[in-house]
Design a protein around this motif. Structure first.
Motif, PDB file in Angstrom:
ATOM      1  N   SER A   1       0.951  -1.247   0.154  1.00  0.00           N
ATOM      2  CA  SER A   1      -0.102   0.000   0.335  1.00  0.00           C
ATOM      3  C   SER A   1       0.862   1.179  -0.068  1.00  0.00           C
ATOM      4  CB  SER A   1      -0.941   0.006   1.294  1.00  0.00           C
ATOM      5  OG  SER A   1      -0.141   0.218   2.370  1.00  0.00           O
ATOM      6  N   GLN A   2       0.307   2.444  -0.461  1.00  0.00           N
ATOM      7  CA  GLN A   2       0.853   3.514  -0.536  1.00  0.00           C
ATOM      8  C   GLN A   2       1.283   4.005   1.104  1.00  0.00           C
ATOM      9  OE1 GLN A   2      -0.765   6.474  -2.787  1.00  0.00           O
ATOM     10  NE2 GLN A   2       0.732   8.095  -2.430  1.00  0.00           N
ATOM     11  N   GLU A   3       0.663   3.419   2.128  1.00  0.00           N
ATOM     12  CA  GLU A   3       0.868   3.875   3.429  1.00  0.00           C
ATOM     13  C   GLU A   3       2.037   2.819   3.966  1.00  0.00           C
ATOM     14  OE1 GLU A   3      -3.058   5.119   2.311  1.00  0.00           O
ATOM     15  OE2 GLU A   3      -2.090   3.180   2.178  1.00  0.00           O
ATOM     16  N   TRP A   4       2.097   1.737   3.441  1.00  0.00           N
ATOM     17  CA  TRP A   4       3.312   0.941   3.872  1.00  0.00           C
ATOM     18  C   TRP A   4       4.516   1.486   3.311  1.00  0.00           C
ATOM     19  CZ3 TRP A   4       7.281  -1.889   1.867  1.00  0.00           C
ATOM     20  CH2 TRP A   4       7.888  -2.755   2.741  1.00  0.00           C
ATOM     21  N   ILE A   5       4.605   1.910   1.723  1.00  0.00           N
ATOM     22  CA  ILE A   5       5.662   2.452   1.362  1.00  0.00           C
ATOM     23  C   ILE A   5       6.069   3.741   1.946  1.00  0.00           C
ATOM     24  CG2 ILE A   5       6.745   3.687  -0.766  1.00  0.00           C
ATOM     25  CD1 ILE A   5       4.715   1.553  -2.389  1.00  0.00           C
ATOM     26  N   GLU A   6       5.232   4.717   2.399  1.00  0.00           N
ATOM     27  CA  GLU A   6       5.456   5.929   2.987  1.00  0.00           C
ATOM     28  C   GLU A   6       6.240   5.284   4.613  1.00  0.00           C
ATOM     29  OE1 GLU A   6       3.671  10.049   4.795  1.00  0.00           O
ATOM     30  OE2 GLU A   6       2.420   8.571   3.483  1.00  0.00           O
ATOM     31  N   ALA A   7       5.567   4.417   5.160  1.00  0.00           N
ATOM     32  CA  ALA A   7       6.176   4.123   6.698  1.00  0.00           C
ATOM     33  C   ALA A   7       7.726   3.620   6.346  1.00  0.00           C
ATOM     34  CB  ALA A   7       5.314   3.173   7.259  1.00  0.00           C
ATOM     35  N   ASP A   8       8.121   2.980   5.363  1.00  0.00           N
ATOM     36  CA  ASP A   8       9.279   2.458   5.075  1.00  0.00           C
ATOM     37  C   ASP A   8      10.090   3.139   3.997  1.00  0.00           C
ATOM     38  OD1 ASP A   8      11.032   0.318   6.039  1.00  0.00           O
ATOM     39  OD2 ASP A   8      10.517  -1.052   4.251  1.00  0.00           O
ATOM     40  N   VAL A   9       9.895   4.251   3.361  1.00  0.00           N
ATOM     41  CA  VAL A   9      10.405   5.021   2.666  1.00  0.00           C
ATOM     42  C   VAL A   9      12.034   5.131   2.610  1.00  0.00           C
ATOM     43  CG1 VAL A   9      10.010   7.402   3.390  1.00  0.00           C
ATOM     44  CG2 VAL A   9      10.288   6.831   0.811  1.00  0.00           C
ATOM     45  N   GLU A  10      12.574   4.998   3.812  1.00  0.00           N
ATOM     46  CA  GLU A  10      13.811   5.106   4.036  1.00  0.00           C
ATOM     47  C   GLU A  10      14.625   4.002   3.767  1.00  0.00           C
ATOM     48  OE1 GLU A  10      12.295   3.235   7.827  1.00  0.00           O
ATOM     49  OE2 GLU A  10      11.782   5.012   6.549  1.00  0.00           O
ATOM     50  N   ASN A  11      13.796   2.798   3.414  1.00  0.00           N
ATOM     51  CA  ASN A  11      14.626   1.762   2.923  1.00  0.00           C
ATOM     52  C   ASN A  11      14.429   1.530   1.480  1.00  0.00           C
ATOM     53  OD1 ASN A  11      15.622   0.717   5.129  1.00  0.00           O
ATOM     54  ND2 ASN A  11      13.628   0.242   6.065  1.00  0.00           N
ATOM     55  N   TYR A  12      13.976   2.322   0.592  1.00  0.00           N
ATOM     56  CA  TYR A  12      13.785   2.667  -0.894  1.00  0.00           C
ATOM     57  C   TYR A  12      14.784   3.436  -1.267  1.00  0.00           C
ATOM     58  CZ  TYR A  12       9.409   0.207  -1.258  1.00  0.00           C
ATOM     59  OH  TYR A  12       8.193  -0.691  -1.259  1.00  0.00           O
ATOM     60  N   LEU A  13      15.347   2.928  -2.672  1.00  0.00           N
ATOM     61  CA  LEU A  13      16.144   3.849  -3.588  1.00  0.00           C
ATOM     62  C   LEU A  13      15.463   4.019  -4.808  1.00  0.00           C
ATOM     63  CD1 LEU A  13      19.579   1.909  -2.970  1.00  0.00           C
ATOM     64  CD2 LEU A  13      19.185   4.221  -1.920  1.00  0.00           C
ATOM     65  N   VAL A  14      15.827   5.008  -5.317  1.00  0.00           N
ATOM     66  CA  VAL A  14      14.879   5.267  -6.669  1.00  0.00           C
ATOM     67  C   VAL A  14      16.029   5.730  -7.753  1.00  0.00           C
ATOM     68  CG1 VAL A  14      12.978   6.087  -5.690  1.00  0.00           C
ATOM     69  CG2 VAL A  14      14.665   7.921  -6.221  1.00  0.00           C
ATOM     70  N   TYR A  15      15.785   5.251  -9.042  1.00  0.00           N
ATOM     71  CA  TYR A  15      16.796   5.563 -10.219  1.00  0.00           C
ATOM     72  C   TYR A  15      15.921   6.641 -10.855  1.00  0.00           C
ATOM     73  CZ  TYR A  15      19.880   4.287 -13.914  1.00  0.00           C
ATOM     74  OH  TYR A  15      20.935   4.403 -14.825  1.00  0.00           O
TER      75      TYR A  15
END
Length: 156
Positions: free
Chosen positions: A38-52
């Motif tokens: 979910s968008q909420e899950w991604i927001e809560a864990d955003v510090e563990n994502y990288l983007v290209y």
């Protein structure tokens, strides 16, 4: 931030990127390559994502999850927008995470997949493994989720 050229970079995700990450991963969910988040899950864990990014547009993402003291890192949610697939973007993201993990003392990366075995085996040179190649915490989650994902790992 790592620049492969002036218009391409890999960087940590920020809260402002959550919508883009969600939209990108939804493409993967629709094609059954990724698990839904979910968008909420991604927001809560955003510090563990990288983007290209290419020309200031997010075209891919990758998630990393550290286990224990950080010696083992799971990579997931590796997805690249269709127009940019088969151009090395996914491979560059995986290798970037491996470099970060190594700098932080990790000795193993692993990934679980039901659809991207060829990407991890052929493109990224991961080895296929089994339950014993997962940290104990992840073994329990693996058994509970029932997806029968294939396990791939790379010793750093």
């Amino acid at each position: 931030m790592i620049d492969s050229n002036e218009s391409e970079s890999i960087r940590p995700a920020m809260k402002a990127d959550v919508g883009s990450i969600y939209n990108i991963t939804q493409n993967g969910v629709r094609s059954e390559i990724l698990r839904e988040r979910s968008q909420e899950w991604i927001e809560a864990d955003v510090e563990n994502y990288l983007v290209y990014e290419i020309a200031s547009s997010i075209v891919g993402c990758i998630h990393q999850r550290k286990y224990g003291d950080g010696g083992i890192v799971e990579i997931g949610s590796v997805y690249v927008q269709p127009f940019h697939q088969r151009k090395g973007v996914g491979k560059r993201m995986v290798h970037y995470v491996s470099e970060l993990a190594e700098k932080n003392g990790a000795h193993r990366l692993f990934a679980l997949t039901t659809q991207a075995a060829n990407f991890f085996r052929r493109v990224c040179q991961f080895k296929e493994g089994g339950m014993e190649d997962l940290p104990p915490e992840r073994q329990k989650e693996y058994l509970a989720d029932g997806r029968n994902s294939r396990i791939f790992y790379w010793d750093i």
